[in-house]
Design a protein around this motif. Structure first.
Motif, PDB file in Angstrom:
ATOM      1  N   THR A  74      -3.399   4.788  -1.755  1.00 42.17           N
ATOM      2  CA  THR A  74      -4.515   5.234  -0.921  1.00 42.17           C
ATOM      3  C   THR A  74      -4.340   6.726  -0.676  1.00 42.17           C
ATOM      4  O   THR A  74      -3.214   7.218  -0.592  1.00 42.17           O
ATOM      5  CB  THR A  74      -4.536   4.513   0.448  1.00 42.17           C
ATOM      6  N   ARG A 103      -1.072  -0.618  -4.382  1.00 45.47           N
ATOM      7  CA  ARG A 103      -2.342   0.085  -4.363  1.00 45.47           C
ATOM      8  C   ARG A 103      -2.104   1.446  -3.705  1.00 45.47           C
ATOM      9  O   ARG A 103      -1.472   1.519  -2.656  1.00 45.47           O
ATOM     10  CB  ARG A 103      -3.341  -0.736  -3.548  1.00 45.47           C
ATOM     11  N   GLU A 118       0.845  -1.189   0.000  1.00 44.01           N
ATOM     12  CA  GLU A 118       0.000   0.000   0.000  1.00 44.01           C
ATOM     13  C   GLU A 118       0.882   1.242   0.000  1.00 44.01           C
ATOM     14  O   GLU A 118       1.831   1.340   0.786  1.00 44.01           O
ATOM     15  CB  GLU A 118      -0.881  -0.021   1.251  1.00 44.01           C
TER      16      GLU A 118
END
Lengths: 239, 336
Positions: free
Chosen positions: A224, A222, A102
């Motif tokens: 965020t 990913r 992340e």
């Protein structure tokens, strides 16, 4: 698995697994990496994987030693035979799922001076650009260009935008940008023409860590969205 | 301690290179002329992997605040100790308080200074090489500056023997002693005779027309001023791809000759990036990299195609020669 072998100079061999950037070929590259990780060839110095290939660097002297016979074959031929045997007769023992990393990003403002332009260019609201950018996972196809720099695949065309006509003289480390249909993160401060939409407080490259690079070819990431306060807090933690 | 009083044009701490981290985008770096680097180390009783200072075109000046066993190999920069000419390719025993000065290069592009015990800089990712772009390794991740103070590591037992050999001389006490014997790098005759740089075919050689492949070896190329440790940019006949094709970036290696669309080849060297997106017309053979690294911007060179088999045999022979050199050196040291 279909592949071809080529020499890269007199001390490296290329395992070529395809000729286009896509998920399937990426998966084959990952498989070969896993197979190589399970081996401990004395003569293998290291390997580098890319979008469509895995290149092995070898020590010809050690290749000769590994043969332990009076009339050894040419180092390249021996390495090629060994690779053929490995790829044709075995499967990786375990195909692990890619590590999902992340990457928290502070979008827009000073951290992402080009977010508005990217939004305007694509007739979207800045918020929509962020939503699209954070909506899916990206493949780390390869690490190159600079220590820890990931070549990512899988960005939506809806937020694509060409590079700046004149590159900025310096982009801070951690900047997240868009160049054409690619998105990326700058691990070190460098000049560059990417459209900068945000910045991550996470360090992509730390020489004292093992491995020194946060990301590795084969991972997936990913993004965020975080607030300025979260950015500060995370930044402290990572320094 | 050794204090840098003048940095020279570009001097940096290098060893044999940083391996095992290319997959994380970390350049290999290391000595451009690895043969001179290795020999310089062997001559002071170090293993070949120790660090040396690589000087480029115009060398540094430094003060020795300790007695020191050193050797200078590679390009001839007219080195002097206390203004007296000092021999290269041999062990030299220098007294505390002496000043070693390199001048402009007379022949070659890079000189290597080894001291017994090596330069005591921390290893970063397993290597003491300076990787300039990432400000990593070597002495504080940068080229040497005036005022830098370098410590030396612990000398080996062999170094003490060599020291006696270099110091064994009668006559007045002078600031340094050197042996009258010296070694020669295995590539010196090719260098002196300006023989072609040997290359082998690469994966994308066929992306270039046969005529173009011939031009690569028939015509001369000039090393341009935009050449450095990352790569040598060459100027010569335009090397064009057969057709415009998009290449997908992949790994490169030392000696990769890549050709951007404008047609001027680039030979990738020590500080190269790990991957590249331009087609590769050829690869410089490993044996000819040290020789190429000693050529200066402005000089011309010619390439010659050889087979991969020849290239690998040449490499194996080269390493055998170095082993013989090592054995000879040890015999000399033991024999006194």
């Amino acid at each position: 698995m279909k592949y071809q072998l080529y020499p890269l100079g007199d001390q490296a061999i290329v395992i070529d697994l395809g000729d286009s950037i896509n998920k399937d070929i990426h998966q084959r590259v990952r498989t070969v990496m896993l197979q190589l990780d399970e081996q401990s060839f004395d003569w293998m110095i290291e390997y580098v994987s890319s979008f469509t290939s895995v290149t092995i660097y070898y020590d010809p002297i050690k290749v000769i030693k590994a043969q332990s016979c009076s009339s050894p074959t040419l180092p390249y031929d021996f390495v090629a035979q060994t690779i053929n045997r490995l790829l044709q007769t075995s499967e990786p023992k375990r195909i692990t799922d890619p590590q999902v990393v992340e990457i928290p990003v502070l979008y827009g403002g000073k951290a992402g001076p080009d977010l508005k332009e990217v939004a305007q260019y694509n007739r979207l609201a800045p918020k929509e650009v962020i939503d699209i950018h954070t909506s899916k996972a990206y493949f780390v196809y390869m690490i190159g260009f600079a220590p820890g720099f990931p070549y990512l695949g899988g960005m939506s065309k809806r937020i694509a935008m060409p590079r700046k006509p004149t590159p900025r003289l310096s982009i801070p480390a951690g900047s997240v940008g868009i160049a054409g249909e690619q998105t990326g993160i700058y691990p070190i401060a460098t000049p560059g023409g990417w459209q900068i939409i945000g910045q991550t407080p996470v360090k992509l490259f730390t020489p004292s860590y093992s491995p020194p690079s946060l990301l590795q070819a084969g991972d997936s990431i990913r993004f965020t969205s975080i607030t300025a306060e979260e950015f500060e807090a995370l930044g402290d933690k990572h320094d | 301690m050794i204090k840098i009083t003048k940095p020279g044009l570009f001097s940096s701490v290098q060893d044999i290179g940083r391996y095992g981290y290319q997959k994380y985008g970390v350049s290999v770096s290391g000595a451009m002329d690895s043969i001179s680097h290795r020999l310089a180390n062997l001559l002071v009783g170090n293993d070949e992997y120790q660090s040396t200072i690589e000087c480029t075109m115009a060398g540094p000046e430094m003060e020795f605040h300790q007695d020191c066993l050193l050797s200078i190999c590679g390009g001839d920069f007219n080195p002097t100790i206390n203004k007296q000419s000092v021999g290269m390719w041999r062990p030299v025993w220098v007294k505390k308080g002496s000043v070693l000065r390199f001048g402009q290069s007379i022949e070659g592009c890079r000189a290597y200074l080894a001291v017994s015990g090596g330069f005591d800089v921390p290893k970063v990712l397993g290597s003491r090489s300076t990787f300039m772009r990432a400000k990593m390794g070597g002495f504080q991740g940068r080229a040497l500056k005036k005022g830098d103070q370098l410590k030396t590591g612990r000398a080996s037992a062999v170094a003490e023997q060599i020291q006696r050999l270099a110091g064994k001389k009668d006559g007045p006490i002078v600031s340094f002693h050197e042996t009258n014997w010296f070694v020669r790098p295995p590539y010196s005759s090719r260098f002196k005779r300006k023989l072609p740089i040997r290359v082998v075919k690469s994966k994308q050689t066929e992306w270039f027309a046969k005529d173009t492949q011939n031009q690569l070896v028939e015509r001369l190329f000039t090393i341009t001023a935009q050449s450095d440790r990352m790569g040598y940019r060459l100027d010569g006949p335009e090397i064009k791809w057969k057709e415009k094709k998009e290449m997908i970036s992949e790994a490169v290696s030392i000696g990769t000759i890549q050709v951007p669309a404008e047609g001027n080849p680039i030979v990738l060297l020590a500080d190269r990036q790990t991957t590249g997106g331009y087609p590769k017309i050829a690869q410089v053979t490993t044996v000819d990299i040290p020789y190429l690294a000693q050529m200066k911007p402005g000089e011309t060179l010619q390439f010659e195609w050889i087979s991969l088999k020849e290239a690998q045999q040449l490499y194996l022979e080269r390493e055998k020669e170095i082993q013989q050199l090592k054995t000879g050196l040890l015999l000399k040291i033991k024999g006194g």
